[in-house]
Enzyme design. Structure first.
Site, PDB file in Angstrom:
ATOM      1  N   SER A 153       0.819  -1.204   0.000  1.00 13.46           N
ATOM      2  CA  SER A 153       0.000   0.000   0.000  1.00 13.46           C
ATOM      3  C   SER A 153       0.853   1.254   0.000  1.00 13.46           C
ATOM      4  CB  SER A 153      -0.913   0.011   1.226  1.00 13.46           C
ATOM      5  OG  SER A 153      -1.591   1.249   1.338  1.00 13.46           O
ATOM      6  N   HIS A 163      -0.645  -0.862  -4.634  1.00 13.83           N
ATOM      7  CA  HIS A 163      -1.997  -0.633  -4.132  1.00 13.83           C
ATOM      8  C   HIS A 163      -2.131   0.836  -3.724  1.00 13.83           C
ATOM      9  CE1 HIS A 163      -5.838  -2.031  -2.452  1.00 13.83           C
ATOM     10  NE2 HIS A 163      -5.606  -1.207  -1.443  1.00 13.83           N
ATOM     11  N   ASP A 212      -4.658   3.685  -2.264  1.00 12.77           N
ATOM     12  CA  ASP A 212      -5.912   3.934  -1.548  1.00 12.77           C
ATOM     13  C   ASP A 212      -6.356   5.376  -1.737  1.00 12.77           C
ATOM     14  OD1 ASP A 212      -6.453   1.393  -0.046  1.00 12.77           O
ATOM     15  OD2 ASP A 212      -4.437   1.801   0.709  1.00 12.77           O
ATOM     16  N   MET A 220      -9.138   8.086  -0.601  1.00 15.15           N
ATOM     17  CA  MET A 220     -10.129   8.367   0.438  1.00 15.15           C
ATOM     18  C   MET A 220     -10.671   9.778   0.260  1.00 15.15           C
ATOM     19  SD  MET A 220      -8.044   6.916   3.738  1.00 15.15           S
ATOM     20  CE  MET A 220      -7.010   5.452   3.606  1.00 15.15           C
ATOM     21  N   HIS A 233      -7.890   1.412  -4.937  1.00 19.03           N
ATOM     22  CA  HIS A 233      -9.022   1.113  -4.053  1.00 19.03           C
ATOM     23  C   HIS A 233      -9.679   2.431  -3.658  1.00 19.03           C
ATOM     24  CE1 HIS A 233     -10.256  -0.314   0.262  1.00 19.03           C
ATOM     25  NE2 HIS A 233     -11.311  -0.188  -0.531  1.00 19.03           N
ATOM     26  N   MET A 258     -12.176   4.429  -1.637  1.00 17.81           N
ATOM     27  CA  MET A 258     -13.048   4.520  -0.464  1.00 17.81           C
ATOM     28  C   MET A 258     -13.747   5.868  -0.544  1.00 17.81           C
ATOM     29  SD  MET A 258     -10.395   2.818   2.272  1.00 17.81           S
ATOM     30  CE  MET A 258      -8.948   3.188   1.272  1.00 17.81           C
ATOM     31  N   MET A 276     -12.260  -6.616   2.934  1.00 11.31           N
ATOM     32  CA  MET A 276     -11.622  -5.785   3.947  1.00 11.31           C
ATOM     33  C   MET A 276     -11.490  -6.583   5.245  1.00 11.31           C
ATOM     34  SD  MET A 276     -10.911  -2.953   2.471  1.00 11.31           S
ATOM     35  CE  MET A 276     -10.318  -2.125   3.956  1.00 11.31           C
ATOM     36  N   GLY A 306     -10.156   3.035   5.876  1.00  6.40           N
ATOM     37  CA  GLY A 306      -9.896   4.430   6.205  1.00  6.40           C
ATOM     38  C   GLY A 306      -8.677   4.690   7.055  1.00  6.40           C
ATOM     39  N   PHE A 307      -8.127   3.665   7.692  1.00  3.26           N
ATOM     40  CA  PHE A 307      -6.986   3.870   8.578  1.00  3.26           C
ATOM     41  C   PHE A 307      -5.981   2.728   8.426  1.00  3.26           C
ATOM     42  CE2 PHE A 307     -10.626   5.895  10.567  1.00  3.26           C
ATOM     43  CZ  PHE A 307     -10.136   7.156  10.898  1.00  3.26           C
ATOM     44  N   GLY A 308      -4.706   3.071   8.365  1.00  2.82           N
ATOM     45  CA  GLY A 308      -3.666   2.065   8.345  1.00  2.82           C
ATOM     46  C   GLY A 308      -3.293   1.640   9.750  1.00  2.82           C
ATOM     47  N   GLY A 309      -2.598   0.502   9.847  1.00  5.48           N
ATOM     48  CA  GLY A 309      -2.066   0.064  11.129  1.00  5.48           C
ATOM     49  C   GLY A 309      -3.063  -0.598  12.056  1.00  5.48           C
ATOM     50  N   ASP A 367      -7.346  -6.991   2.100  1.00  4.67           N
ATOM     51  CA  ASP A 367      -6.803  -5.671   2.422  1.00  4.67           C
ATOM     52  C   ASP A 367      -6.866  -5.443   3.922  1.00  4.67           C
ATOM     53  OD1 ASP A 367      -6.144  -3.005   2.680  1.00  4.67           O
ATOM     54  OD2 ASP A 367      -7.253  -2.370   0.916  1.00  4.67           O
ATOM     55  N   GLY A 368      -5.702  -5.296   4.558  1.00  4.15           N
ATOM     56  CA  GLY A 368      -5.645  -5.045   5.973  1.00  4.15           C
ATOM     57  C   GLY A 368      -4.856  -6.103   6.702  1.00  4.15           C
TER      58      GLY A 368
END
Length: 244
Positions: A77, A102, A104, A106, A135, A137, A209, A214-217, A243-244
């Site tokens: 990502s 990838h 993202d 948003m 991707h 969002m 998902m 909406g948030f990494g980590g 993803d995630g």
């Protein structure tokens, strides 16, 4: 910075990329799909150093087990990158062996965070020949079709939960096809995987998902894996992204 002189910051970046990567099961042979003449789905642009996986080839894992069918594809990502150096960071992960990039997107509405839009992706495209696995969002994905196609996006993955244009999900899929992009549908953790069943024969990929978008980590949600199993059992050749 060369790999021979890698520092702690570079190591942390690679580790975060690994945590955020989408593990994508490749290559569908469903005749309902319109495949490129190269018979590959995910393919690097001209000048790329690593070959794309070919449809139907035997793939062997690190454990020595071989698989006939979709091999895993690694998609780091871009959210994990140093945002002040996107071009060099993208090159670094691709040179390190990533298969696709990838990206993202948003909008600050469908999810609270903002990332980047078509202008940034278009600028990155001039510095990268990677396959852009994008991707979105966003609340209104139809508004992004033209700008993303113009930016050089290869795969446009929208959320099944988003607002649809006239013609619904099928209408949006057709818009994306007409714009020359591959099509994916993403499913949030609280959405039933069965919601994508009516569209599988029209698309290239389903993204499951395993975190809230909406948030990494975030911590990996292992209880989402039954969705993957359900898809794989029902559609043995479907491209599935996690993803995630």
């Amino acid at each position: 910075r060369q790999w021979s002189g890698i520092g702690v910051r570079s190591i942390l970046f690679v580790v975060v990329c690994a945590l955020l990567m989408g593990l994508v099961l490749m290559i569908s042979t469903d005749p309902a799909h319109t495949w490129p003449s190269t018979s590959t789905l995910w393919i690097r642009r001209p000048g790329a150093t690593n070959p794309a996986h070919k449809k139907g080839e035997m793939w062997k894992s690190a454990t020595g087990k071989s698989f006939n069918g979709p091999p895993p594809i690694i998609a780091p990502s871009l959210l994990a990158a140093d945002l002040a150096n996107l071009a060099s960071e993208a090159k670094r992960v691709m040179d390190a062996g990533a298969d696709v990039l990838h990206i993202d997107v948003m909008d600050g509405h469908f999810v609270p965070n903002l990332s980047w839009g078509a202008p940034v992706i278009k600028c990155l495209r001039s510095h990268s020949n990677a396959f852009f696995d994008t991707h979105l969002m966003v609340s209104n994905p139809a508004e992004f079709v033209g700008p993303m196609a113009d930016a050089g996006v290869d795969m446009f993955t929208f959320h099944i939960e988003a607002n649809m244009p006239d013609g619904g999900v099928k209408g949006l899929i057709q818009q994306l096809r007409d714009a020359g992009m591959r099509v994916g549908i993403a499913v949030k953790p609280k959405t039933a995987v069965e919601s994508v069943f009516p569209y599988v024969d029209m698309i290239d990929l389903v993204l499951i998902m395993t975190v809230e978008p909406g948030f990494g980590g975030q911590r990996f949600m292992a209880d989402m894996m039954p969705k993957v199993r359900t898809l794989r059992e029902k559609y043995p050749k479907l491209n599935i992204e996690v993803d995630g």
